[in-house]
Design an enzyme around this catalytic site. Structure first.
Site, short mmCIF file in Angstrom:
data_model
loop_
_atom_site.label_atom_id
_atom_site.label_comp_id
_atom_site.label_asym_id
_atom_site.label_seq_id
_atom_site.Cartn_x
_atom_site.Cartn_y
_atom_site.Cartn_z
N ASN A 67 82.96 74.84 95.83
CA ASN A 67 82.22 74.47 97.04
C ASN A 67 83.20 74.41 98.22
OD1 ASN A 67 81.22 72.73 99.13
ND2 ASN A 67 79.59 72.08 97.76
N HIS A 71 83.97 71.68 102.74
CA HIS A 71 84.92 70.84 103.47
C HIS A 71 86.04 71.62 104.16
CE1 HIS A 71 82.51 67.52 102.60
NE2 HIS A 71 82.55 67.77 101.30
N HIS A 90 76.73 74.40 101.31
CA HIS A 90 75.54 73.59 101.64
C HIS A 90 75.30 73.66 103.14
CE1 HIS A 90 73.60 69.27 101.32
NE2 HIS A 90 72.78 70.15 101.86
N ARG A 105 73.58 72.07 105.74
CA ARG A 105 72.81 70.84 105.98
C ARG A 105 71.98 70.99 107.22
NH1 ARG A 105 75.03 66.22 102.87
NH2 ARG A 105 73.51 65.00 104.00
N ARG A 111 76.57 69.86 109.79
CA ARG A 111 77.82 69.11 109.99
C ARG A 111 79.04 69.85 109.43
NH1 ARG A 111 77.11 64.14 105.78
NH2 ARG A 111 75.21 63.85 106.96
N GLU A 152 73.22 75.85 98.73
CA GLU A 152 72.66 74.50 98.59
C GLU A 152 71.87 74.15 99.83
OE1 GLU A 152 74.91 70.92 97.96
OE2 GLU A 152 76.07 72.01 96.48
N THR A 182 75.82 63.96 99.31
CA THR A 182 74.53 63.90 98.62
C THR A 182 74.50 62.73 97.64
OG1 THR A 182 74.59 66.30 98.76
CG2 THR A 182 72.85 65.34 97.41
N GLU A 201 71.05 70.97 87.97
CA GLU A 201 72.45 70.54 88.09
C GLU A 201 72.46 69.03 87.98
OE1 GLU A 201 74.91 72.42 91.02
OE2 GLU A 201 76.16 70.64 91.24
N HIS A 236 79.58 67.11 91.37
CA HIS A 236 79.72 66.05 92.37
C HIS A 236 80.84 65.10 91.97
CE1 HIS A 236 78.93 63.45 95.75
NE2 HIS A 236 78.12 64.39 96.20
#
Ligand code: PXP
Length: 248
Positions: free
Chosen positions: A11, A14, A47, A49, A53, A74, A105, A155, A198
């Site tokens: 992922n 970030h 993801h 969002r 963000r 995502e 999340t 998931e 996660h």
């Protein structure tokens, strides 16, 4: 049962968080995704969002163009996101709950409480060739509901387990892990493909990688954090090594 290899989805959200913190053009999440691909990631997760963000619309476009490995897109189950997914047709779409005020999340999707809407939401995505996955907790009701809404994949949310390990709450962590394992077995026996993710780190990945019913782990924040110290490529290589060792 013969154990299939475990896949690693990286992922890269970030990387975009860091870019957006300064409003600069770097670090580029697509560059990180290509590096992750070369370092052994089996897929890339991003993801988008509602508040943009971290990942932005242009990142999804760039990732779709650049990647050789599958993109796991995502998103929240909203009409806006569904339209974006139908336009890009990524390999996979992972539906997650989304609250504006949360840092990440928190908790899984309430599939059982939203069955008919989710069934209608998933159908066009599946028809478009996207493999839909639902991010849920280990509650058997949610797993059974995932079957009802015809999602091929779930998931499992490993965040609580990782938090308990970090807090040194060994007994609680063991109970949470056992519940996740039994959720994985239930989902697998119901015909679902099982992923997990996660909060996973070098310290918490092994029991999930060792579970034959789990086919894929999605890991982001820890890998991007560790990249500060050891570099992204070596962090992914080490994660792969730990996963493969646990699987064997
Ligand atoms: N899987 C899902 C469904 C997620 O929402 C996230 C966080 O975006 C992850 C995996 C990765 O979590 P982390 O960044 O904590 O590794």
């Amino acid at each position: 049962m013969t154990t299939p290899p475990i896949r690693l989805g990286v992922n890269i959200d970030h990387v975009a968080t860091l870019r957006n913190a300064r409003g600069s053009a770097y670090p580029d999440p697509t560059r990180a995704a290509l590096l992750a691909q070369d370092a052994g990631a089996d897929g890339i997760t991003a993801h988008l969002r509602e508040d943009r963000r971290h990942i932005r619309d242009g990142d999804i476009e760039a990732l779709m163009d650049a990647l050789r490995v599958p993109l796991n897109f995502e998103m929240a189950a909203t009409a806006e996101m569904q339209a974006i997914a139908l336009r890009h047709r990524p390999h996979a779409v992972c539906l997650v709950p989304e609250k504006r005020e949360e840092r990440t999340t928190e908790g899984g999707l309430d599939v059982a409480g939203d069955e008919s809407r989710l069934a209608d939401f998933i159908a066009p995505l599946s028809d478009a060739g996207c493999r839909v996955s639902l991010f849920i907790g280990h509650d058997p009701r949610q797993i059974e509901a995932a079957v009802q809404v015809r999602a091929p994949v779930i998931e499992l949310h490993t965040g609580r387990y990782c938090d308990l390990v970090a807090e040194g709450q060994a007994e609680e962590a063991a109970l949470e892990l056992a519940a996740l394992m039994s959720g994985a077995r239930l989902a697998h026996s119901a015909g679902l493909e099982v992923h997990a993710g996660h909060g996973l780190s070098f310290a918490t990945v092994s029991p999930f990688a060792a579970t034959p019913e789990i086919r894929e782990l999605n890991i982001g924040h820890f890998l991007i954090s560790e990249a500060v110290f050891m570099g992204l490529g070596p962090a992914i290589t080490e994660m792969r090594r730990l996963m493969d060792a646990a699987r064997a």
